[in-house]
Design an enzyme around this catalytic site. Structure first.
Site, mmCIF file in Angstrom:
data_model
loop_
_atom_site.group_PDB
_atom_site.id
_atom_site.type_symbol
_atom_site.label_atom_id
_atom_site.label_comp_id
_atom_site.label_asym_id
_atom_site.label_seq_id
_atom_site.Cartn_x
_atom_site.Cartn_y
_atom_site.Cartn_z
ATOM 1 N N GLU A 92 0.835 -1.203 0.000
ATOM 2 C CA GLU A 92 0.000 0.000 0.000
ATOM 3 C C GLU A 92 0.870 1.252 0.000
ATOM 4 O O GLU A 92 1.963 1.264 0.577
ATOM 5 C CB GLU A 92 -0.913 -0.008 1.234
ATOM 6 C CG GLU A 92 -1.854 -1.204 1.251
ATOM 7 C CD GLU A 92 -2.896 -1.146 2.361
ATOM 8 O OE1 GLU A 92 -2.767 -0.310 3.271
ATOM 9 O OE2 GLU A 92 -3.842 -1.943 2.296
ATOM 10 N N CYS A 105 3.518 8.636 0.533
ATOM 11 C CA CYS A 105 4.012 7.774 1.600
ATOM 12 C C CYS A 105 4.270 6.401 0.985
ATOM 13 O O CYS A 105 3.331 5.746 0.514
ATOM 14 C CB CYS A 105 2.947 7.708 2.700
ATOM 15 S SG CYS A 105 3.352 6.607 4.044
ATOM 16 N N CYS A 112 6.258 -6.239 7.925
ATOM 17 C CA CYS A 112 7.329 -5.619 8.713
ATOM 18 C C CYS A 112 7.671 -6.562 9.863
ATOM 19 O O CYS A 112 6.799 -7.258 10.376
ATOM 20 C CB CYS A 112 6.855 -4.279 9.278
ATOM 21 S SG CYS A 112 8.154 -3.374 10.153
ATOM 22 N N CYS A 116 5.589 -3.491 16.056
ATOM 23 C CA CYS A 116 5.026 -2.423 16.911
ATOM 24 C C CYS A 116 3.568 -2.768 17.257
ATOM 25 O O CYS A 116 2.777 -3.143 16.386
ATOM 26 C CB CYS A 116 5.115 -1.080 16.208
ATOM 27 S SG CYS A 116 6.816 -0.635 15.803
ATOM 28 N N CYS A 119 0.406 -1.187 15.387
ATOM 29 C CA CYS A 119 0.512 -1.076 13.926
ATOM 30 C C CYS A 119 -0.104 -2.270 13.207
ATOM 31 O O CYS A 119 0.196 -3.425 13.526
ATOM 32 C CB CYS A 119 1.988 -0.953 13.562
ATOM 33 S SG CYS A 119 2.266 -0.958 11.791
ATOM 34 N N CYS A 334 -1.805 6.694 10.029
ATOM 35 C CA CYS A 334 -0.549 6.194 10.580
ATOM 36 C C CYS A 334 -0.784 4.870 11.304
ATOM 37 O O CYS A 334 -1.652 4.773 12.158
ATOM 38 C CB CYS A 334 -0.006 7.255 11.531
ATOM 39 S SG CYS A 334 1.637 6.898 12.059
HETATM 40 S S1 SF4 Z 1 5.087 1.143 12.891
HETATM 41 FE FE1 SF4 Z 1 4.557 -0.713 11.746
HETATM 42 S S2 SF4 Z 1 5.567 -0.505 9.765
HETATM 43 FE FE2 SF4 Z 1 6.528 0.998 11.174
HETATM 44 S S3 SF4 Z 1 8.288 -0.118 12.053
HETATM 45 FE FE3 SF4 Z 1 6.571 -0.451 13.454
HETATM 46 S S4 SF4 Z 1 5.647 -2.404 12.763
HETATM 47 FE FE4 SF4 Z 1 6.956 -1.650 11.104
#
Ligand code: SF4
Length: 347
Positions: A92, A105, A112, A116, A119, A334
């Site tokens: 995306e 962006c 990933c 986090c 996220c 975000c």
């Molecule tokens: S916020 Fe999401 S995309 Fe960004 S580093 Fe953390 S897990 Fe990865």
């Protein structure tokens, strides 16, 4: 095979010299057709029509494949688009309208591995790194397929850019090339969750003006490690030390992002400790209200709480910008990228 979207200009010149006895003139023609004109039929350019032998030799060798746009979502002027990659995986990207231009962006990985807690991308897990052309292809598609004027690039989409360092830096060089996309380095932002070796490697590269953003999100190691496991490996003291050593240009600042999550990192004491962490770094802090994601289960702060937290930081001398989330309804805010990619598996 010459994948133009993956070739910095100097490498393209060297390849044409070595394999075809040609050089800068034809390399710049390829760059102009692909990056400036969005013409994938590059051999139709006058420079090649006048050299039939060269055109014949290059036919089938030159590839321009930015990936196909599989879907687009819009909220007011914001556009999120999904690109289908050659192996069937999807990423995306988000086009964010600013006052006079747009910011793109971009994603640097499929999924990933940073994990986090707040996220959506983290929930996809890590599938693979994007290649250089899959990164530059997002800009190609935004400019030439969706016809948006893009002046800023932020690596804040799916993935941790420093976890795919070489491909990201090559993509940055291609985006920056004057004969190509021509995006000034000061309009390109790399956003990291705090990978200290990546910050150190960037510091060693000669990329004056490129902007460095750090996702902070916690006022101390306990809270930050709970939100961002990367903090266990590189705690805040190590992060701060790397930033103190980073060669910022004169009057340069770091961009810090702080996602404010109700009841987690939003108290008066958290604001005071965050200000202590920031001092004496030159920082512009973007304060972003948390966009709820399904599995995390916390709430966004209200406007009053956002203002109070920002005011406390300002009193402590921190330069704060309150960012009101856009794109929530299409999961383009975000930390929300990836929500439309359930079942994102290669074909
Ligand atoms: S916020 Fe999401 S995309 Fe960004 S580093 Fe953390 S897990 Fe990865």
């Amino acid at each position: 095979m010459i994948d133009i979207l993956a070739y910095p200009l100097d490498r393209l010149v060297r390849t044409l010299e070595r394999d075809y006895g040609k050089g800068l003139y034809h390399a710049e023609a390829l760059y102009r057709e692909v990056f400036k004109n969005g013409n994938r039929n590059v051999l139709s350019a006058p420079e090649f029509l006048g050299s039939p032998k060269l055109s014949t030799a290059l036919a089938g060798q030159v590839v321009v494949d930015p990936g196909r746009i599989a879907d687009t979502f819009r909220e007011e002027n914001l556009t999120k688009f999904i690109t289908r990659l050659s192996d069937g995986l999807k990423v995306e990207s988000v086009i964010i309208p600013m006052t006079r231009h747009n910011t793109l962006c971009v994603s640097s990985q499929v999924g990933c591995r940073m994990g986090c807690a707040f996220c959506e991308t983290a929930r996809l897990g890590f599938k693979r790194n994007l290649t250089v052309s899959e990164i530059t292809g997002q800009l190609y598609n935004a400019r030439h397929v969706l016809k948006k004027k893009i002046k800023n690039i932020v690596f804040m989409g799916m993935g941790e850019p420093f976890d795919n360092f070489d491909a990201v830096m090559t993509a940055v060089r291609i985006m920056n090339a004057q004969k190509g996309f021509d995006i000034a380095l000061r309009h390109i932002t790399l956003s990291t969750a705090g990978l200290v070796p990546g910050i150190e490697m960037l510091a060693e590269m000669n990329m004056p003006g490129i902007r460095l953003a750090v996702s902070v999100n916690g006022p101390d190691d306990r809270i930050r490690s709970g939100l961002m496991p990367v903090n266990n490996r590189w705690p805040m003291a190590a992060l701060k030390e790397a930033l103190l050593k980073y060669p910022l240009p004169k009057r340069g600042v770091f961009l810090f992002e702080y996602i404010l999550i109700k009841g987690v990192n939003d108290s008066r004491d958290h604001a005071r400790r965050l200000a202590g962490f920031i001092h004496p770094l030159p920082v512009r802090l973007n304060l972003i209200p948390y966009n709820p994601v399904d599995a995390f289960g916390h709430a966004s702060p209200c406007d009053k709480e956002m203002h109070e937290f920002a005011d406390l930081l300002t009193e402590k001398g921190v330069f704060v910008i309150k960012r009101w989330s856009r794109g929530r309804s299409v999961s383009a805010g975000c930390g929300q990228l990836g929500k439309h990619l359930a079942g994102n598996d290669p074909v």
